[in-house]
Enzyme design. Structure first.
Site, short mmCIF file in Angstrom:
data_model
loop_
_atom_site.label_atom_id
_atom_site.label_comp_id
_atom_site.label_asym_id
_atom_site.label_seq_id
_atom_site.Cartn_x
_atom_site.Cartn_y
_atom_site.Cartn_z
N LYS A 154 -7.14 2.12 -2.81
CA LYS A 154 -6.77 1.27 -1.67
C LYS A 154 -6.92 2.04 -0.35
CE LYS A 154 -5.05 -1.66 1.11
NZ LYS A 154 -5.80 -2.82 1.55
N THR A 159 0.86 -1.19 0.00
CA THR A 159 0.00 0.00 0.00
C THR A 159 0.89 1.24 0.00
OG1 THR A 159 -1.64 -1.24 1.27
CG2 THR A 159 -1.85 1.17 1.28
N LYS A 212 -2.47 2.75 10.17
CA LYS A 212 -1.42 3.42 9.40
C LYS A 212 -1.96 4.01 8.11
CE LYS A 212 0.71 -0.21 6.53
NZ LYS A 212 0.19 0.25 5.25
N GLU A 271 -3.54 -4.59 -2.61
CA GLU A 271 -4.10 -5.84 -2.08
C GLU A 271 -5.21 -5.54 -1.08
OE1 GLU A 271 -3.55 -9.13 -2.90
OE2 GLU A 271 -5.31 -9.16 -1.60
N PHE A 272 -6.25 -6.35 -1.13
CA PHE A 272 -7.40 -6.12 -0.24
C PHE A 272 -7.67 -7.29 0.70
CE2 PHE A 272 -8.02 -3.26 -3.80
CZ PHE A 272 -8.36 -2.08 -3.17
N ALA A 332 -19.88 -2.00 17.04
CA ALA A 332 -19.18 -1.12 17.98
C ALA A 332 -18.28 -1.97 18.87
CB ALA A 332 -20.20 -0.37 18.83
N GLY A 333 -17.25 -1.36 19.40
CA GLY A 333 -16.34 -2.11 20.27
C GLY A 333 -15.23 -1.20 20.76
N CYS A 356 -3.07 -2.30 9.02
CA CYS A 356 -3.54 -1.51 7.87
C CYS A 356 -4.34 -0.27 8.26
CB CYS A 356 -4.35 -2.40 6.94
SG CYS A 356 -3.31 -3.62 6.14
N1 LIG Z 1 -1.42 -7.35 6.38
C1 LIG Z 1 -2.52 -7.10 5.70
O1 LIG Z 1 -3.61 -7.56 6.04
C2 LIG Z 1 -2.47 -6.27 4.44
C3 LIG Z 1 -3.58 -6.24 3.60
C4 LIG Z 1 -3.53 -5.48 2.44
C5 LIG Z 1 -2.39 -4.73 2.15
N2 LIG Z 1 -1.33 -4.75 3.01
C6 LIG Z 1 -0.13 -3.99 2.64
O2 LIG Z 1 0.83 -4.91 2.12
C7 LIG Z 1 2.16 -4.50 2.49
C8 LIG Z 1 2.84 -5.64 3.25
O3 LIG Z 1 2.13 -5.82 4.47
P1 LIG Z 1 2.39 -7.11 5.39
O4 LIG Z 1 1.38 -7.04 6.48
O5 LIG Z 1 2.49 -8.33 4.55
O6 LIG Z 1 3.85 -6.73 5.95
P2 LIG Z 1 4.80 -7.65 6.83
O7 LIG Z 1 5.52 -6.73 7.72
O8 LIG Z 1 4.03 -8.80 7.41
O9 LIG Z 1 5.81 -8.28 5.77
C9 LIG Z 1 6.76 -7.55 5.06
C10 LIG Z 1 7.95 -8.48 4.80
O10 LIG Z 1 8.82 -7.83 3.87
C11 LIG Z 1 10.17 -8.16 4.23
N3 LIG Z 1 11.06 -7.19 3.59
C12 LIG Z 1 11.21 -5.88 3.86
N4 LIG Z 1 12.10 -5.34 3.01
C13 LIG Z 1 12.50 -6.31 2.17
C14 LIG Z 1 13.39 -6.37 1.07
N5 LIG Z 1 14.05 -5.28 0.63
N6 LIG Z 1 13.58 -7.54 0.44
C15 LIG Z 1 12.94 -8.64 0.86
N7 LIG Z 1 12.06 -8.65 1.89
C16 LIG Z 1 11.85 -7.50 2.54
C17 LIG Z 1 10.14 -8.12 5.74
O11 LIG Z 1 11.22 -8.85 6.29
C18 LIG Z 1 8.78 -8.77 6.05
O12 LIG Z 1 8.88 -10.17 6.23
C19 LIG Z 1 1.98 -3.22 3.29
O13 LIG Z 1 2.12 -2.12 2.43
C20 LIG Z 1 0.56 -3.31 3.80
O14 LIG Z 1 -0.01 -2.05 4.03
C21 LIG Z 1 -1.34 -5.52 4.14
#
Ligand SMILES: NC(=O)c1ccc[n+]([C@@H]2O[C@H](COP(=O)([O-])OP(=O)(O)OC[C@H]3O[C@@H](n4cnc5c(N)ncnc54)[C@H](O)[C@@H]3O)[C@@H](O)[C@H]2O)c1
Length: 464
Positions: free
Chosen positions: A215, A127, A274, A159-160, A263-264, A271
């Site tokens: 997003k 994101t 931030k 991603e959603f 509510a809660g 996500c």
């Molecule tokens: N978690 C969710 O439910 C969700 C849903 C939709 C979108 N997103 C978005 O997706 C993105 C990832 O979120 P996440 O929750 O999976 O994050 P996360 O912190 O779980 O995973 C990120 C991974 O990337 C690795 N990483 C960082 N820099 C790197 C590099 N240069 N090379 C290789 N690996 C590297 C980290 O070690 C970590 O394991 C974010 O932008 C988030 O906002 C997350």
């Protein structure tokens, strides 16, 4: 799953999004290499372990390690060298001023661009703020003035998926958003998603800026619904209305719909918090005010503290909590995950510790993560079961609406709690049944007893 040829795909970042993406792309028939800079994570995955809890993911990963369509490495160059598609799924945490910290995305994009050998499409799944795609595309062109960047297409694909139902969300999404400058850039990616579209997913192609904003706007809207209903809950608390009845009244309007109206004690996770902050920051960068987004975030912070306020009020002030032993059910920011990022439980734990209360905490999956994060502390004990947490407790606080808690046995709770009081921060317990067992159940935006009286009255008055 489709007749299209399998592609060589790299996924950079094996976190919640990256690992699910990698396993699901392997499920779609592609040859996927997932890379993460965290060597311990890669070693654990290579040994069949899981870095976090996500239902069904361990089995899917194991299945595709068997088919050899999924492999892991900590070497980015190794993963992307021969890849045709490179998904960037690294974290974008909050940086200074609420802005998104894009260092990991930039590092991953530039490293992938430098290592990839043939023509390839880089896909931004992380994101990222509006304008990031454009800025990175320009930076890539500047870094490879020899025309190398011409081999590289850059596409937005926010991603959603939701933690807790991530695999289903990825393979059966409501919609897939692809942000690209032209059709040619998006062609490979559209081919990958074709089977999902054939199965009913809506495909929305748009320019990258719109994809990036869509997003944030989705998460902002969902967070706003939660904060709105939380504010309604405060009004319900003050006026004697029942937020659950209000929710039914509001949610049955088809223009509104019933999702995300519970509510809660506030939203958490990696996500919503931030992304609301980043979107407000983006608005300010453009000289705009972000009053709604700021209010959404502020209401949420307020609600994270609400359960403690209710506990303090029950015990006639914070001093009344000193020495009390509180069983805490739930640590994860929501059921189905062990993610503790910005979880309301963390705020409550700090508040209870500051008030001198003891806490016996249990969560079906998140205790190991919480233990790593918070360590061993005086007055905090980690429990192996819900019953374990209740032993010797004065009161119970329910913080995450795991089904295990919802269907818990109120008789056992009643027998265990010295003070017979339950603080239900998620309005998830069947409070009539629990109250019927002699427990005092305090919820959010709900009268303590009136609802029960009203229901009894309603039943009596509608009897023939
Ligand atoms: N978690 C969710 O439910 C969700 C849903 C939709 C979108 N997103 C978005 O997706 C993105 C990832 O979120 P996440 O929750 O999976 O994050 P996360 O912190 O779980 O995973 C990120 C991974 O990337 C690795 N990483 C960082 N820099 C790197 C590099 N240069 N090379 C290789 N690996 C590297 C980290 O070690 C970590 O394991 C974010 O932008 C988030 O906002 C997350």
């Amino acid at each position: 799953m489709s007749g299209a040829p399998a592609l060589r795909i790299a996924v950079v970042g094996a976190g919640y999004v990256g690992l699910v993406t990698a396993a699901c792309l392997a499920e779609l028939g592609h040859a996927v290499t997932a890379v993460d800079s965290d060597r311990a994570r890669i070693a654990a995955l290579g040994a069949g372990g899981m870095p976090f809890f996500e239902p069904g993911l361990q089995g899917l990963v194991a299945a595709h390690r068997m088919t050899e369509r999924l492999r892991f490495t900590h070497r980015l160059d190794d993963a992307v060298r021969r890849a045709e598609l490179v998904f960037i799924a690294v974290g974008t945490p909050t940086g200074g001023d609420g802005a998104s910290d894009l260092r990991a995305v930039e590092a991953a994009v530039f490293a992938a661009a430098a290592a990839v050998q043939g023509p390839a499409t880089l896909v931004l799944k992380s994101t990222v703020p509006v304008g990031t795609h454009e800025r990175l595309r320009r930076a890539l062109a500047e870094r490879q003035p020899d025309g190398g960047a011409a081999r590289l297409a850059l596409v937005s694909n926010p991603e959603f998926l939701r933690e807790g139902s991530a695999i289903g969300d990825f393979l059966r999404p409501d919609r897939i958003i692809v942000g690209a400058d032209d059709e040619q850039d998006a062609a490979l990616l559209l081919g990958v998603f074709a089977p999902l579209v054939e199965a009913g997913a809506q495909l929305l192609c748009m320019n990258p800026r719109s994809a990036e904003l869509a997003k944030y706007a989705s998460n902002g809207m969902l967070a706003a619904r939660i904060s709105f209903m939380n504010e309604m809950a405060q009004i319900a608390d003050a006026t004697g209305a029942d937020i659950e009845a209000v929710r039914a009244g509001v949610g049955s309007d088809r223009r509104i719909g019933s999702d995300f109206l519970r509510a809660g004690i506030g939203y958490g996770g990696s996500c919503f918090p931030k992304d609301v902050r980043a979107l407000a920051h983006l608005a300010r960068q453009h000289g705009l005010e972000a009053r709604m987004l700021d209010a959404v975030a502020a209401t949420n912070e307020r609600h994270k503290r609400l359960l403690f306020d209710k506990m303090a009020s029950h015990y006639r002030g914070e001093a009344g909590l000193r020495g009390k032993r509180i069983a805490l059910w739930g640590l994860a920011f929501k059921p189905g995950t062990d993610d503790l990022r910005e979880a309301p439980s963390l705020v409550l734990l700090e508040q209870l510790a500051a008030a001198g209360a003891e806490v016996a905490a249990y969560d079906p999956v998140a205790v190991p993560v919480a233990r790593r994060l918070l360590g061993e502390r005086a007055g905090l004990c980690w429990c192996h079961s819900a019953a374990d947490a209740l032993a010797g407790a004065d009161a119970l606080a329910v913080v995450t609406e795991w089904q295990e808690f919802v269907s818990g046995d109120p008789a056992a709770v009643q027998a265990a709690l010295a003070d017979g009081v339950v603080f239900d921060g998620r309005n998830c317990l069947p409070c009539d049944t629990w109250r019927g067992r002699g427990l005092q159940v305090i919820q959010v935006g709900r009268p303590a007893r009136d609802a029960q009286v009203f229901r009894a009255h309603l039943t009596a008055s509608t009897m023939p």
